[in-house]
Design a protein around this motif. Structure first.
Motif, mmCIF file in Angstrom:
data_model
loop_
_atom_site.group_PDB
_atom_site.id
_atom_site.type_symbol
_atom_site.label_atom_id
_atom_site.label_comp_id
_atom_site.label_asym_id
_atom_site.label_seq_id
_atom_site.Cartn_x
_atom_site.Cartn_y
_atom_site.Cartn_z
ATOM 1 N N LYS A 77 27.771 -13.728 -25.574
ATOM 2 C CA LYS A 77 27.603 -12.566 -24.713
ATOM 3 C C LYS A 77 28.912 -11.782 -24.627
ATOM 4 O O LYS A 77 28.981 -10.630 -25.032
ATOM 5 N N GLU A 78 29.961 -12.422 -24.098
ATOM 6 C CA GLU A 78 31.250 -11.751 -23.957
ATOM 7 C C GLU A 78 32.388 -12.677 -24.356
ATOM 8 O O GLU A 78 32.295 -13.903 -24.218
ATOM 9 N N PRO A 97 22.400 -15.370 -21.059
ATOM 10 C CA PRO A 97 21.739 -16.008 -19.907
ATOM 11 C C PRO A 97 20.712 -17.065 -20.309
ATOM 12 O O PRO A 97 20.483 -18.016 -19.557
ATOM 13 N N ASP A 98 20.108 -16.923 -21.480
ATOM 14 C CA ASP A 98 19.064 -17.865 -21.874
ATOM 15 C C ASP A 98 19.617 -19.092 -22.593
ATOM 16 O O ASP A 98 18.862 -19.976 -22.993
ATOM 17 N N VAL A 99 20.935 -19.154 -22.762
ATOM 18 C CA VAL A 99 21.549 -20.313 -23.407
ATOM 19 C C VAL A 99 21.733 -21.411 -22.364
ATOM 20 O O VAL A 99 22.398 -21.233 -21.357
ATOM 21 N N ILE A 126 35.009 -21.919 -20.915
ATOM 22 C CA ILE A 126 33.633 -21.429 -21.019
ATOM 23 C C ILE A 126 33.148 -21.045 -19.632
ATOM 24 O O ILE A 126 33.454 -21.698 -18.645
ATOM 25 N N ASP A 127 32.427 -19.949 -19.586
ATOM 26 C CA ASP A 127 31.793 -19.485 -18.353
ATOM 27 C C ASP A 127 30.316 -19.319 -18.680
ATOM 28 O O ASP A 127 29.857 -18.228 -19.003
ATOM 29 N N ALA A 128 29.603 -20.430 -18.638
ATOM 30 C CA ALA A 128 28.214 -20.447 -19.104
ATOM 31 C C ALA A 128 27.298 -19.595 -18.242
ATOM 32 O O ALA A 128 26.308 -19.042 -18.715
ATOM 33 N N ASN A 129 27.594 -19.497 -16.944
ATOM 34 C CA ASN A 129 26.704 -18.772 -16.034
ATOM 35 C C ASN A 129 27.109 -17.323 -15.818
ATOM 36 O O ASN A 129 26.373 -16.559 -15.205
#
Length: 206
Positions: A77-78, A97-99, A126-129
């Motif tokens: 995403k980013e 978001p769907d990961v 990592i910033d998964a959310n």
């Protein structure tokens, strides 16, 4: 209310017009890393940026290829790049978001990127959310800035937190604010200044 030209202080130019940015947010998706084209969602891939700090350009050059191969190319995403005055570049990966992957699986998927971080000397987060709750995966992290040239005060910048993009220009701004406050607040009239959006205290603490 209007402001006359005499009330506006002279513009303080940046010490350097190039390679001054200490933070950048790039798009990382669909197998590409770059910036959105103006007024569109078309991604323009970049290998380097003339405004970015040389350390961040170096990190971008070694990490972009690893992020554009399967399966990472479909997860991104980013990509956030940050560096402070003490070096130690920081990379933050934000996912779509769907990961939804467990930490063990994610670490395995990011194995090559983790190795890059350890070898090239940058920290990997990592910033998964996408909510700022970043997790450190590799490297040592200590991004700081000095608001004033001669002061010993150093401010720690959290991952993804707001960091003045031009540190040298930030010191000019801080010195100007401190000078103006010294001329007004410390006058016999005893005026007060409130910093109501102080962030990490970049202007307040000096």
């Amino acid at each position: 209310a209007s402001v006359s030209a005499e009330q506006v202080a002279a513009i303080l130019p940046s010490p350097s017009p190039w390679h001054y940015r200490t933070r950048a947010r790039l798009v990382w998706e669909a197998g590409r890393v770059g910036f959105y084209q103006n007024k569109s969602h078309r991604i323009i891939p970049v290998d380097s940026c003339a405004l970015l700090d040389s350390q961040l350009n170096a990190v971008l050059s070694v990490i972009k290829d690893a992020l554009t191969v399967y399966p990472l190319a479909r997860m991104g995403k980013e990509l956030l790049l940050e560096v402070g005055e003490n070096g130690n570049p920081r990379v933050i990966l934000r996912f779509r978001p769907d990961v939804s992957l467990k930490m063990g699986t994610l670490q395995s998927t990011l194995r090559e990127v983790i190795s890059l971080a350890e070898r090239e000397g940058f920290s990997l987060w990592i910033d998964a959310n996408g909510n700022g709750s970043a997790i450190l995966l590799a490297g040592k992290d200590a991004v700081t800035l000095r608001p004033m040239e001669e002061a010993s005060l150093r401010l720690a910048v959290p991952p993804g937190g707001f960091l003045q993009a031009n540190l040298a220009q930030n010191r000019q701004l801080t010195a100007f604010v401190v000078k103006i406050i010294g001329e007004t607040v410390l006058s016999p009239n005893e005026k007060w200044v409130l910093d109501l959006y102080c962030g990490m205290g970049n202007l307040s603490l000096p």
